[in-house]
Write an enzyme that holds these catalytic residues in place. Structure first.
Site, PDB file in Angstrom:
ATOM      1  N   CYS A 208       0.834  -1.201   0.000  1.00  0.00           N
ATOM      2  CA  CYS A 208       0.000   0.000   0.000  1.00  0.00           C
ATOM      3  C   CYS A 208       0.875   1.260   0.000  1.00  0.00           C
ATOM      4  CB  CYS A 208      -0.966  -0.039   1.188  1.00  0.00           C
ATOM      5  SG  CYS A 208      -2.234   1.255   1.192  1.00  0.00           S
TER       6      CYS A 208
ATOM      7  N   ASP B  29     -10.356  -2.722  -6.105  1.00  0.00           N
ATOM      8  CA  ASP B  29      -9.407  -1.800  -5.488  1.00  0.00           C
ATOM      9  C   ASP B  29      -9.564  -0.427  -6.123  1.00  0.00           C
ATOM     10  OD1 ASP B  29      -7.259  -0.428  -4.418  1.00  0.00           O
ATOM     11  OD2 ASP B  29      -5.838  -2.072  -4.677  1.00  0.00           O
TER      12      ASP B  29
ATOM     13  N   HIS C 266      -8.435  -4.218  -1.694  1.00  0.00           N
ATOM     14  CA  HIS C 266      -7.212  -3.528  -1.302  1.00  0.00           C
ATOM     15  C   HIS C 266      -6.804  -3.925   0.120  1.00  0.00           C
ATOM     16  CE1 HIS C 266      -4.356  -0.136  -1.515  1.00  0.00           C
ATOM     17  NE2 HIS C 266      -4.581  -0.038  -0.226  1.00  0.00           N
TER      18      HIS C 266
END
Length: 250
Positions: free
Chosen positions: A140, A185, A217
């Site tokens: 991330c 996502d 995600h």
């Protein structure tokens, strides 16, 4: 951008079970976690793990331990100067305010603040630990800094559900790069995946983009492992990373 800015989905997820085996320490002025492989299995390469916004916690420590179990000395560095977020923030949390100013208003988590922390971690692995081969993992938030620090000696990279990566940063990563992406996502949607593919193909270095179905995600760090499809995706994304480094870093 090659991926969109972070959002609420960056702090949602599940804490995983397990007992971390590594060591908490300080690298420069920053909190860190070091996972060391058994001497008999140790490879002549290290991995810098740049975490998501929850930073050094149970799940990221267990991931570092898994990399160490596969022979890679692995360092997690806290990019937030002790200002990491907790899991599952309440509705209405101002994510962008935290990102630009920090919880106290004077501790930003911008590239100007984070870059020197990553550079400190790289120096530690190279100079204090003596590694000449260095891979980097970014989850991330951390993906941006894998891309940004090729210039400082990262020789192969793996990122999962990347956020906030600019196109020029991805273009600047002149080394093998593997990406694990979620089917759902909003931060790394299909158009961003396809743009990333174009950039990496133009770069001419080995690349890989694996898409995992029925996950969202954060799955590679914070998925619900009681659900078979999510557990499978998380485990395969980890194996994707290890296989990548075994082929392109060693």
């Amino acid at each position: 951008m090659a991926s969109n800015p972070p959002g609420d989905c960056c702090v949602k997820g599940v804490k995983h079970e397990g007992e971390p085996k590594g060591t908490l320490l300080r690298v420069g002025e920053n909190d860190a976690y070091l996972a060391t492989p058994e001497a008999s299995a140790a490879k002549d390469a290290a991995i810098l793990l740049i975490p998501d916004v929850i930073s050094i916690w149970q799940n990221s420590q267990l991931l570092a331990d898994q990399f160490a179990a596969n022979g890679y000395l692995t360092l997690i560095i806290d990019p937030f100067k002790g200002d990491a977020l907790t899991l599952n923030r309440p509705a209405g949390f101002d994510f962008m305010s935290w990102l630009t100013r920090g919880s106290t208003g004077d501790n930003p988590h911008t590239k100007e603040a984070v870059d020197p922390i990553i550079e400190t971690a790289i120096r530690y692995l190279k100079e204090e630990k003596g590694f000449k081969k260095l891979g980097a993992v970014g989850y991330c938030f951390g993906a941006k800094y894998v891309a940004r620090h090729f210039k400082n000696g990262i020789q192969a990279g793996f990122v999962a559900h990347p956020s906030f990566v600019d196109e020029d940063e991805l273009e600047g990563f002149k080394a093998p790069l593997s990406i694990a992406a979620a089917e759902t996502d909003q931060i790394f949607p299909a158009d961003k995946r396809h743009k990333s593919e174009e950039i990496l193909a133009k770069n001419g270095f080995p690349y890989q983009i694996n898409l995992y179905s029925q996950v969202v995600h954060g799955f590679a760090v914070r998925c619900d492992t009681s659900k078979k499809i999510e557990r499978y995706a998380k485990e395969q994304a980890f194996l994707q990373a290890v296989t990548w480094f075994d082929n392109w870093l060693i």
